[in-house]
Each structure stands twice: as C-alpha cells, then as structure tokens.
Design a protein around this motif. Structure first.
Motif, PDB file in Angstrom:
ATOM      1  N   ASP A  11      20.582   3.393 -35.244  1.00  0.00           N
ATOM      2  CA  ASP A  11      20.797   2.552 -34.064  1.00  0.00           C
ATOM      3  C   ASP A  11      19.438   2.183 -33.486  1.00  0.00           C
ATOM      4  N   LYS A  16      15.626   3.218 -27.290  1.00  0.00           N
ATOM      5  CA  LYS A  16      15.404   4.297 -28.246  1.00  0.00           C
ATOM      6  C   LYS A  16      15.941   3.937 -29.634  1.00  0.00           C
ATOM      7  N   GLU A 187      26.987  -3.383 -33.174  1.00  0.00           N
ATOM      8  CA  GLU A 187      26.864  -2.088 -32.469  1.00  0.00           C
ATOM      9  C   GLU A 187      28.165  -1.619 -31.804  1.00  0.00           C
ATOM     10  N   ASP A 209      29.857  -0.805 -24.008  1.00  0.00           N
ATOM     11  CA  ASP A 209      28.719   0.048 -24.355  1.00  0.00           C
ATOM     12  C   ASP A 209      27.552  -0.452 -23.512  1.00  0.00           C
ATOM     13  N   SER A 370      26.700   4.697 -30.699  1.00  0.00           N
ATOM     14  CA  SER A 370      26.496   3.748 -31.805  1.00  0.00           C
ATOM     15  C   SER A 370      26.085   4.459 -33.083  1.00  0.00           C
TER      16      SER A 370
END
Ligand SMILES: Nc1ncnc2c1ncn2[C@@H]1O[C@H](COP(=O)(O)OP(=O)(O)OP(=O)(O)O)[C@@H](O)[C@H]1O
Ligand SMILES: [Mg+2]
Length: 407
Positions: A11, A16, A187, A209, A370
């Motif tokens: 992901d 990040k 995603e 999300d 994800s």
C-alpha cells in the motif's frame, strides 16, 4: 524445510508505505508473516509526485517486511488511489451459444467482454470491470447465471478507470525499488476485503477509507460494487488546518491531533486546554481543546459532506442497510463514528482488519486496511508464490545481496 505459499500486499499511501506478507494455509486461511511500515513523503492526494522519495520508502518498507517474514519479496499486489479514479456502469448483451440454451462459462466470458468494451479517454485505462449482476431473458438480479437456460444474456458491470500517468508513476516508483507488480488493485476494493463482512455487502454498505491525502468511497449494493470514487482530502487536510488555525508547526499539529483531537467539539470539556508550541521559536500558548476540536470537526464534516454527495450521485444512501464502515488512519480519530452518523445519516462503525493469524495484531489498525486487504485479494485470486524451498530465498537480504554480487 517445507515450501510455503505466500502473498504480499503493498500500500503506497500519502503518509506511509505499508507491506504485509501473509502465508496462505492449506484451507485458505491467512497468517501474517511480516509487516513493513515506513513514512513516505513522495505522494500528494494519493498520487506519486516525488519518485525518489517514494522509491526509497517502498524499498525500506519491503526490506523491513522481508526481515520480519524471513523471505525475499520479488513481486507484490499494489494498491492505487487518487482523484483520477473514476467509475461508471456499463452493460453487455449476447445470444446464448448452445443449442439447448444452457449458459456456459464461455457465454459468461463473452458477455463480460461485451460489457467491458467501452470507449475510454486516451489518457485513462481500465483498472477493473466488476460484475454487478446478470439479466437472463429479461429476468433481472441474477448473480450467477452459469447453468441457467436462456436466449439473451445481459451483464451489468461497474467499470473503474484510472489515469495512465498516475499508473506509470506508481509502477516506476515500485519497480525502481527492485519489486515487480503482479497487478494493481483499487485501494478501497482491497480495504473492503479486510474490513467488510459479506452480510454487509449484501445488505448494502458504504465504505469510507479516510487516509492522509484521500478519502476513498466505495458503495456495495446486493453484494456488488455500484460506485467507487476517491476524494483528494483526508487527515492531512485536517492537520494543515490545525497548523494554520493554531499557528503551530505541521508536525506539532499532527501530534496534537492524534493525541487530543476529536471530531465532536461539543464532547470536549469547556475548561480543557492544551499547550501549543509556537512557530519560529515563539513561546508556546494555551489553546482551548474545544477550539482545536472545532477546527477538526469543521474539516471532517466538510469531507464527509463531499463523500455523501459522491455517494448520492449513484444511490440513495438510506437504502444502505448496513450503514457506513470507516477505515484508514483517520477512522481512529476520536468521535469519527458519531460525526459520520450525524452527517451521513447512517449507522457507523470503525473497520479494523481482523480474522488473520500469525503476527496479525501488528496489522490490527484501520490504517492497515488496504495492505491487509491486498493480501486477502491476492489469496482469493490465487496470486500466491511458493517460497522457502531454496536456501537462497530464506537468507536475509544482506547475505543474498553479497551472494548475488560475489558468485
Ligand atoms: N489516532 C489517530 N487520530 C487521528 N488521526 C489519526 C490517528 N492515527 C492516524 N491518523 C491519521 O491518519 C492519516 C493516515 O492514514 P493512512 O495511513 O490510512 O493514510 P495513507 O494510506 O498514508 O494515505 P492515503 O490513503 O490517503 O493515500 C494521517 O493523516 C494521520 O494523522
Ligand atoms: Mg491509504
């Protein structure tokens, strides 16, 4: 040592990069073997804007996951998001081929092929063609027409497209880290696999999300995806508002948000105050916690209203019987469920990746939805790789690199 079937999810998020390595057991159950999680400054609003920063974050996260799992990662299933994601329904119609009019796999393949044959603008490409349902001789709402009898077979699908440049930049960032990409997956479609129950998808559910740079919107009705979109706002937008509103550096705004932030200002005690560091060496000041929550609430309310508008383009939200499931890092913000219920008018819960074995506790946070969903997706699609049979595969990377360079 026995060889093992493993799958890897990557992901590449706005804040990040996370990697999950999972082993697929004989009965299909997943055990997390390793996790890599590194901050990444290479994306904006879900899209790669700095190749080098992204590549190095990917390389570091992969290395961390390899070390924990004790395997070498060669390729991954990689998530993609960004405002460029678009989705729309399409239909295809065919005549059933067999004389006895029994619908075969070949008919299904042909009708789905017909449904996916749509004009896509030159700068975009198809990411998914998701079946929504079939119509056999006018009879609607059929999920699996295989083996049924009919003359005319119609397929309704949801087509998801992405911008080709965004795809190329993402692929370049990952492959430059020496990692192959088996496939790209939207995603939220991956997150859904990690946090939604089948019963929720059947009843109708909205998945949000809410990450750092994006809010991914996914609608399920009767078990099928009927809308997908990505908004270019998320937790980072809230942090930036706080930095400006409280006149504090962004890192401090982020820390204050995570430690003390709330999406419902009225629930914060009137007399609570926080010490807020100043910018450019200015003295810290005391700021009312309710004032801070007010800034968070205003922005989150705006993002949720945008998400609602997006959902309403496709469906009346009130028919979503299972309400809304919030995931992504910003779902961890205090009061998010209450705010979502108020703005969206739907019952809300936070979706945490569950139901895995191994070191899965490390991935039991909404922000890993994800990456965990990607390994579930890969396992369901049979995209696994056999590892562990060779000594080389099990060596830590420094030894492997040394072997590769010297022999
Ligand atoms: N406990 C918490 N309270 C409030 N916000 C949080 C908390 N934990 C994480 N966040 C926020 O979640 C966001 C990161 O979420 P996530 O890791 O899902 O994003 P991402 O995948 O990197 O980005 P995106 O999916 O938008 O590209 C950050 O803005 C962070 O501030
Ligand atoms: Mg994300």
């Amino acid at each position: 040592m026995k060889s093992r079937e493993v799958t890897v999810g990557l992901d590449v998020g706005t804040t990040k990069v996370s990697v999950v390595v999972a082993e697929v057991g004989e009965t299909g159950e997943l055990s997390v073997l390793g996790i890599g999680d590194r901050p990444c400054e290479g994306l904006e609003r879900g899209m790669v804007v700095n190749l080098e920063a992204t590549t190095s974050a990917v390389a570091e996260a992969i290395r961390a996951a390899e070390q924990m799992a004790g395997i070498q990662i060669k390729s991954v299933l990689c998530g993609i998001a960004g405002e460029h994601v678009a989705s729309r329904p399409s239909t295809g119609v065919i005549g059933v081929a067999r004389k006895d009019k029994e619908i075969t796999e070949d008919d299904l393949r042909r009708v789905l092929e017909a449904a996916r044959t749509v004009a896509i603008p030159g700068d975009q490409q198809m990411l998914h063609c998701l079946p929504r349902g079939f119509v056999v001789d006018g009879q609607k709402g059929i999920r699996d027409p295989l083996g049924m009898t009919g003359i005319r077979l119609e397929a309704l699908v949801q087509i998801v497209t992405v911008h080709s440049t965004a795809v190329q930049n993402l692929l370049r960032a990952v492959t430059r880290a020496g990692i192959g990409v088996d496939a790209l997956v939207l995603e939220p479609l991956a997150s859904a696999r990690a946090v939604l129950g089948e019963d929720e998808m059947d009843l109708g559910v909205l998945l949000l999300d809410i990450g750092g740079g994006t809010t991914d919107v996914l609608v399920y009705e009767a078990g099928a995806v009927t809308h997908a979109a990505v908004l270019g706002y998320g937790g980072r937008t809230v942090t930036n508002d706080l930095a400006i509103g409280l006149r504090t550096p962004v890192e401090q705004a982020e820390r204050l948000k995570v430690q003390y932030g709330s999406a419902i200002a009225s629930k914060v005690p009137l007399d609570a105050s926080l010490e807020v560091p100043g910018v450019g060496g200015r003295e810290p000041r005391l700021v009312s916690a309710q004032v801070m929550a007010g800034i968070v609430e205003d922005r989150m309310e705006e993002i949720l209203k945008l998400a609602l508008k997006e959902v309403e383009r496709a469906v009346n939200p009130s028919i979503l019987g299972a309400g809304v499931v919030l995931t992504g890092g910003t779902a961890s913000l205090r009061g998010m469920c209450d705010l979502a219920e108020r703005v969206l008018g739907l019952p809300a819960r936070v979706g945490i990746p569950e139901g895995l074995n191994g070191v899965s506790d490390l991935a039991s946070e909404p922000r890993f939805a994800s990456a965990v969903g990607l390994v579930r997706y890969a396992a369901a699609e049979g995209r696994t790789r056999r590892v562990g049979s060779k000594l080389f595969d099990r060596m830590p990377r420094p030894f492997r690199d040394w072997f590769r360079d010297n022999f």
